[in-house]
Motif scaffolding. Structure first.
Motif, short mmCIF file in Angstrom:
data_model
loop_
_atom_site.label_atom_id
_atom_site.label_comp_id
_atom_site.label_asym_id
_atom_site.label_seq_id
_atom_site.Cartn_x
_atom_site.Cartn_y
_atom_site.Cartn_z
N PRO A 112 0.80 -1.22 0.00
CA PRO A 112 0.00 0.00 0.00
C PRO A 112 0.83 1.27 0.00
CG PRO A 112 -0.92 -1.59 1.53
CD PRO A 112 0.40 -2.14 1.09
N LEU A 113 1.98 1.24 0.68
CA LEU A 113 2.85 2.41 0.70
C LEU A 113 3.37 2.72 -0.70
CD1 LEU A 113 4.94 1.97 3.98
CD2 LEU A 113 3.12 3.61 3.53
N ILE A 114 3.79 1.69 -1.42
CA ILE A 114 4.26 1.89 -2.79
C ILE A 114 3.18 2.54 -3.63
CG2 ILE A 114 5.06 0.73 -4.90
CD1 ILE A 114 6.25 -1.45 -3.17
N ALA A 115 1.96 1.98 -3.55
CA ALA A 115 0.86 2.47 -4.37
C ALA A 115 0.44 3.88 -3.99
CB ALA A 115 -0.32 1.52 -4.27
N LEU A 116 0.31 4.14 -2.68
CA LEU A 116 -0.17 5.44 -2.24
C LEU A 116 0.85 6.54 -2.52
CD1 LEU A 116 -1.85 4.40 1.14
CD2 LEU A 116 -2.99 5.04 -0.98
N VAL A 117 2.12 6.25 -2.26
CA VAL A 117 3.17 7.24 -2.54
C VAL A 117 3.22 7.56 -4.03
CG1 VAL A 117 5.68 7.57 -2.61
CG2 VAL A 117 4.58 6.75 -0.53
N THR A 118 2.98 6.56 -4.85
CA THR A 118 3.03 6.75 -6.30
C THR A 118 1.87 7.58 -6.82
OG1 THR A 118 4.16 4.62 -6.56
CG2 THR A 118 3.12 5.54 -8.51
N ALA A 119 0.70 7.48 -6.18
CA ALA A 119 -0.51 8.01 -6.81
C ALA A 119 -1.25 9.11 -6.07
CB ALA A 119 -1.48 6.85 -7.06
N TYR A 120 -0.96 9.37 -4.81
CA TYR A 120 -1.87 10.23 -4.05
C TYR A 120 -1.86 11.69 -4.51
CZ TYR A 120 1.69 12.52 -1.12
OH TYR A 120 2.74 13.29 -0.66
N LEU A 121 -0.79 12.15 -5.16
CA LEU A 121 -0.73 13.53 -5.64
C LEU A 121 -1.03 13.65 -7.13
CD1 LEU A 121 2.37 15.06 -3.78
CD2 LEU A 121 -0.06 15.41 -3.30
N ALA A 122 -1.42 12.56 -7.75
CA ALA A 122 -1.58 12.54 -9.21
C ALA A 122 -2.47 13.66 -9.72
CB ALA A 122 -2.13 11.19 -9.65
#
Length: 272
Positions: free
Chosen positions: A63-73
């Protein structure tokens, strides 16, 4: 422009984000270490043990990988004002949401694919029975699990108008569905609400199913029964149908689709 055009432009931006690649590289390192050291100290090393341990690590780390990658998109561009330029090219708001999701999917998928390729190569080299079929199933389940959190992060980003709100929403979702889930309070809370307050007298298996509906992490862990045999480690010999691996896959697919749909609707109504 279209969804693919948005994705191509966004990829040029996200590939420069060092934190994204750093977090993904850490997962590759975890994979290599668990598979490599999983052969030590046992007379008959089994790659399934290493993959089981990786599931526990991945439940919190993916989840950290995914959230860090996408939360500011999207939220990051809304705060900076760049989203107005992107929409003036023109693109529909749905194109923006789906394009951003596609880009972040590629980045996260690349990290997971590299990790499992490294793990598979080490398993072939170090284990008498590398169980490549199990590795392939775990890779597919882990990828689906990661994409559920990418979808959630994109949905949160689409529904918020600032970096701080997107970060706060993502952290809150991660804390409730991953941290509290793994540590146990989420299950206790469901038990208290359903049995103590509502008096429903539901079983522990039914509580686990409700927990799977609330948390992609629970659905992911329960889905690993597709890769591991019944009775392996903590997997029960028999499971009710609603906790079967196939049902958990459907639950994760729902977690992939619903946040994206809600984020698209919310973003479509936002005043920019």
């Amino acid at each position: 422009m279209s969804t693919l055009d948005v994705a191509r432009k966004d990829f040029l931006d996200v590939r420069r984000a060092k934190i994204v690649w750093f977090v993904g590289a850490l997962y590759v390192v975890f994979m290599a270490l668990l598979v490599y050291f999983g052969q030590y100290g046992v007379s008959e090393p089994n790659v399934r043990d290493a993959l089981w341990n990786l599931t526990a690590v991945g439940a919190l780390f993916i989840p950290l990988i995914a959230l860090v990658t996408a939360y500011l998109a999207i939220a990051g561009e809304r705060e900076s004002g760049a989203i107005k330029y992107l929409l003036s090219i023109p693109n529909s708001r749905r194109d923006v949401v789906l394009g951003k999701f596609l880009t972040r999917t590629v980045v996260v998928s690349a990290s997971i694919a590299v990790a499992f390729l490294v793990g598979g190569a080490l398993a072939l080299a170090l284990y008498p029975s590398p169980a490549m079929d199990v590795i392939a199933i775990m890779a597919a389940l882990t990828l689906l699990y990661a994409l559920t959190y990418v979808a959630v992060a994109i949905g949160i980003s689409a529904a918020t108008d600032s970096r701080s709100r997107a970060m706060g929403g993502s952290i809150a979702f991660f804390f409730v569905t991953s941290v509290l889930n793994v540590l146990g309070p989420l299950q206790l809370a469901i038990d208290y609400l359903a049995n103590d307050l509502a008096g429903l007298e539901i079983s522990s298996e039914q509580i686990l199913f409700v927990q799977s509906l609330i948390s992609p992490t629970t659905a992911y862990v329960n889905s690993t029964g597709l890769a591991f045999p019944d009775g392996f480690r903590t997997i029960p010999e028999e499971l009710p149908w609603f906790l079967a691996g196939e049902v958990m896959v459907v639950v994760m697919l729902a977690w992939l689709v619903v946040p994206l749909a809600l984020g698209t609707v919310w973003f479509g109504r936002a005043d920019l």
